[in-house]
Design an enzyme around this catalytic site. Structure first.
Site, short mmCIF file in Angstrom:
data_model
loop_
_atom_site.label_atom_id
_atom_site.label_comp_id
_atom_site.label_asym_id
_atom_site.label_seq_id
_atom_site.Cartn_x
_atom_site.Cartn_y
_atom_site.Cartn_z
N LYS A 14 63.61 -15.04 29.62
CA LYS A 14 64.58 -15.63 30.57
C LYS A 14 65.55 -16.57 29.87
CE LYS A 14 61.29 -17.53 33.06
NZ LYS A 14 59.99 -17.13 32.50
N ARG A 89 60.13 -20.56 41.37
CA ARG A 89 58.84 -20.13 40.84
C ARG A 89 57.77 -20.07 41.93
NH1 ARG A 89 59.82 -21.58 35.17
NH2 ARG A 89 58.13 -20.85 33.84
N ARG A 128 56.47 -18.58 19.12
CA ARG A 128 57.38 -19.71 19.36
C ARG A 128 56.65 -21.04 19.17
NH1 ARG A 128 60.48 -20.15 25.02
NH2 ARG A 128 58.39 -20.58 25.78
N ARG A 134 56.22 -27.14 21.29
CA ARG A 134 55.83 -27.13 22.71
C ARG A 134 54.32 -26.97 22.83
NH1 ARG A 134 59.70 -23.49 26.49
NH2 ARG A 134 57.76 -23.49 27.69
N ARG A 146 48.97 -20.19 32.12
CA ARG A 146 50.35 -20.07 32.66
C ARG A 146 50.56 -18.70 33.27
NH1 ARG A 146 53.60 -21.55 27.46
NH2 ARG A 146 55.47 -21.05 28.67
#
Ligand code: B4P
Length: 190
Positions: A14, A89, A128, A134, A146
């Protein structure tokens, strides 16, 4: 106005595709993930509360993200349109977004949903996580949490837009440029 919802599970692409879309279509990018990370970076009370939830792979309360989106819509009165990235969401967020847009005589033009399987999502997010810093990307257990949160609370948002005949599914596996071309082909029909 062209108002797009870019939808998909964590790691679907996204944020990646939004960057390319805002350039091509000159839309304002509204990413609730980015807005929350900016609150965290500034050390605000909202950011501190959000960080605990995000690091644990959970969603931030609806009223927090709806308030942030409302402020951003108000501060961009001359926008040609918006890309909503990572928002809505939950179905409650989708309803709130419809109400906010209706009050401005606008509406969602369409939802583009990126389809990516769980194995690929985990792979991308862990990759990532190696250099993003993160916390939510660094741990396979949090990534799976998640995805579970997505399947239970976020996936129903696709049906919400399907009922309005606004859902377009796109294969989110392949090169970033190939996926971008598929998204543009859909947008150019709007
Ligand atoms: P977000 O910031 O929205 O994060 P995300 O879903 O993990 O990432 P995104 O989908 O944008 O990443 P991308 O695939 O582009 O949310 C983080 C957290 O914030 C949530 O868990 C939640 O706690 C909170 N939150 C945010 N919005 C909320 C809301 N509305 N309500 C409640 N809570 C909210 O990229 C992933 C990786 O894949 C990148 O490294 C990229 O380079 C790579 N990639 C992309 N496309 C690829 C491709 N085609 N092939 C290979 N790799 C690819």
């Amino acid at each position: 106005m062209l108002n797009l919802v870019l939808f998909g599970p964590p790691g679907a692409g996204k944020g990646t595709q939004s960057q390319k879309l805002i350039e091509k279509y000159q839309l304002v990018h509204l990413s609730t993930g980015d807005l929350l990370r900016s609150e965290i970076a500034q050390g605000t009370t909202l950011g501190l509360e959000a960080k605990k939830l995000m690091d644990d792979g959970k969603l931030v309360p609806d009223e927090v993200v709806i308030g942030m989106i409302s402020n951003k819509l108000d501060s961009n009165p001359d926008a040609k349109g918006f890309i909503f990235d990572g928002f809505p969401r939950t179905v409650a967020q989708a309803e709130a977004l419809d109400n906010l847009l209706t009050s401005k005589n606008a509406q969602i033009s369409g939802m583009i949903a990126l389809q990516v399987d769980e194995k690929e999502l985990e792979k991308r997010l862990l990759l990532r996580g190696k250099d993003s810093g993160r916390a939510d990307d660094a741990n396979p257990e949090i990534i799976r949490k998640r995805i579970v949160e997505y399947n239970s609370k976020t996936a129903p948002v696709a049906s919400y837009y399907e009922q309005q005949e606004k859902l377009q599914n796109i294969n989110g596996i392949g090169s970033i440029d190939e996926i971008f071309d598929s998204i543009c082909a859909v947008i150019d029909r709007y």
